[in-house]
Design an enzyme around this catalytic site. Structure first.
Site, short mmCIF file in Angstrom:
data_model
loop_
_atom_site.label_atom_id
_atom_site.label_comp_id
_atom_site.label_asym_id
_atom_site.label_seq_id
_atom_site.Cartn_x
_atom_site.Cartn_y
_atom_site.Cartn_z
N LYS A 74 22.22 68.22 28.39
CA LYS A 74 21.63 67.34 29.41
C LYS A 74 20.45 68.08 30.05
O LYS A 74 20.50 69.30 30.23
CB LYS A 74 22.69 67.00 30.47
CG LYS A 74 22.16 66.25 31.70
CD LYS A 74 21.69 64.85 31.37
CE LYS A 74 21.08 64.14 32.59
NZ LYS A 74 20.37 62.90 32.22
N CYS A 78 11.29 61.99 32.48
CA CYS A 78 12.42 61.32 33.14
C CYS A 78 11.89 60.13 33.94
O CYS A 78 11.07 60.29 34.84
CB CYS A 78 13.18 62.24 34.08
SG CYS A 78 14.47 61.29 34.92
O1 RRO Z 1 19.07 61.26 34.02
C1 RRO Z 1 18.36 60.25 33.79
O2 RRO Z 1 18.30 59.29 34.57
C2 RRO Z 1 17.51 60.16 32.61
C3 RRO Z 1 16.66 61.18 32.20
BR1 RRO Z 1 16.59 62.86 33.02
C4 RRO Z 1 15.80 60.97 31.09
O3 RRO Z 1 14.98 61.81 30.69
N1 RRO Z 1 15.85 59.75 30.48
C5 RRO Z 1 16.69 58.78 30.88
O4 RRO Z 1 16.69 57.69 30.29
N2 RRO Z 1 17.52 59.00 31.95
#
Ligand code: RRO
Length: 310
Positions: free
Chosen positions: A46, A129
């Site tokens: 993650k 993100c």
């Molecule tokens: O954690 C998220 O909301 C998230 C991230 Br960091 C990302 O790079 N892509 C996404 O769809 N969700």
């Protein structure tokens, strides 16, 4: 006919081209271990920040008929947790550390520690993100992306990759490719992150289906396959000496084949993995093998990047 689905790149060997998309099955050690023990060819964590984060309020992920919408808000255990995992990691399967500092300085701090530990673990720096309220995606700001890559290349003198947002215009593919091509240590790009800031509405309740950002969230699954393929294809052509990792809309061997045909070195699975669990890797790999067999291909190199156009 003997089939070989292995991939060798950047000195790493993957027995399968498939692995998890960052964000899915990779927040905790237990999830990472499930991917490591599965048929996946690699493992990515993650995206991590300096400090642990709880993320956005729930509900923040919803499956839909055509894929998924999420606004998780970067929930993660903090980078030290993932560095600890990487230090204890003892497997031939490559490990990637997704990094998404809340600031460039945070990202540089994380990368500096990673370099000092000399772990055999490649960073995938997340420039995309879509779900942090008030924070635009870095990848949509070409000058800021160039500045970030300059700082990263100065501080982290090792190969690294970036996770890109989807682009939708040839001028933007060209502009971002010009930025990326200026950095020789940037060895791979992952295309694409979710298609940001979609809105899914439930007809019966007349409501958004996730809570954060008034219902806006990143789309994955069937919605995004053609956009993902276009981004893989365009960057595979424009970034001739870098690798492109495909991500977006892979739910069977067919989409995995399409990503590789478009030029992907390897292929990540997001929404489908979230819904099906790690047995998806076995199934998709078997389906990909069956397609290759039917077409008379023995190795991924036999068709990688060989998309025909009309
Ligand atoms: O954690 C998220 O909301 C998230 C991230 Br960091 C990302 O790079 N892509 C996404 O769809 N969700």
């Amino acid at each position: 006919m003997s089939l070989n689905l292995s991939v060798s790149w950047l000195g790493m060997k993957m027995s399968s081209p498939l692995f998890n998309a960052s964000g899915v099955y990779c927040r905790t050690r237990e999830e990472l271990e499930q991917v490591r023990r599965s048929a996946a060819g690699a493992v990515v964590t993650k995206s991590c920040t300096l400090e642990p984060r709880a993320g956005n309020p729930e509900p923040r992920y919803r499956r839909t008929a055509l894929g998924s919408i999420n606004s998780m808000g970067l929930p993660n255990e903090g980078y030290r947790y993932y560095l600890d995992y990487a230090q204890a990691y003892d497997d031939a399967k490559p490990l990637f550390l997704s990094v998404s500092g809340m600031t460039l300085d945070d990202t540089l701090t994380i990368l500096t520690e990673l370099a000092a530990l000399k772990l055999p673990c490649l960073p995938e720096v997340n420039l995309s993100c879509p779900n942090l309220p008030g924070k635009p995606q870095l990848g949509y700001d070409f000058a800021a992306s160039a500045e970030a890559l300059e700082a990263i290349s100065r501080r982290y003198a090792r190969p690294f990759g970036v996770k890109l947002p989807p682009y939708f215009d040839p001028a933007h593919f060209a502009a971002m490719a010009a930025v990326l091509n200026a950095f020789p240590l940037l060895r791979f790009v992952t295309c694409i992150n979710s298609v940001g800031n979609g809105l899914v509405i439930d007809l019966d309740s007349e409501s958004a289906v996730i809570k954060p950002k008034g219902g806006l969230g990143g789309l994955g699954g069937d919605y995004v396959l053609p956009t993902a393929l276009a981004n893989v294809r365009e960057f595979a052509v424009l970034l001739a000496d870098k690798h492109v990792i495909g991500c977006g809309g892979v739910k069977s061997g067919a989409e995995a084949f399409m990503h590789i045909l478009a030029g992907a070195t390897a292929v990540q699975v997001g929404t489908c993995l979230h819904e099906e669990g790690v047995s998806a890797f076995d199934r998709i790999e078997a389906e990909l093998a069956a397609i290759m067999q039917a077409k008379g291909y023995q190795r991924l190199e036999d068709f990688r990047g060989r998309l025909k156009t009309l």
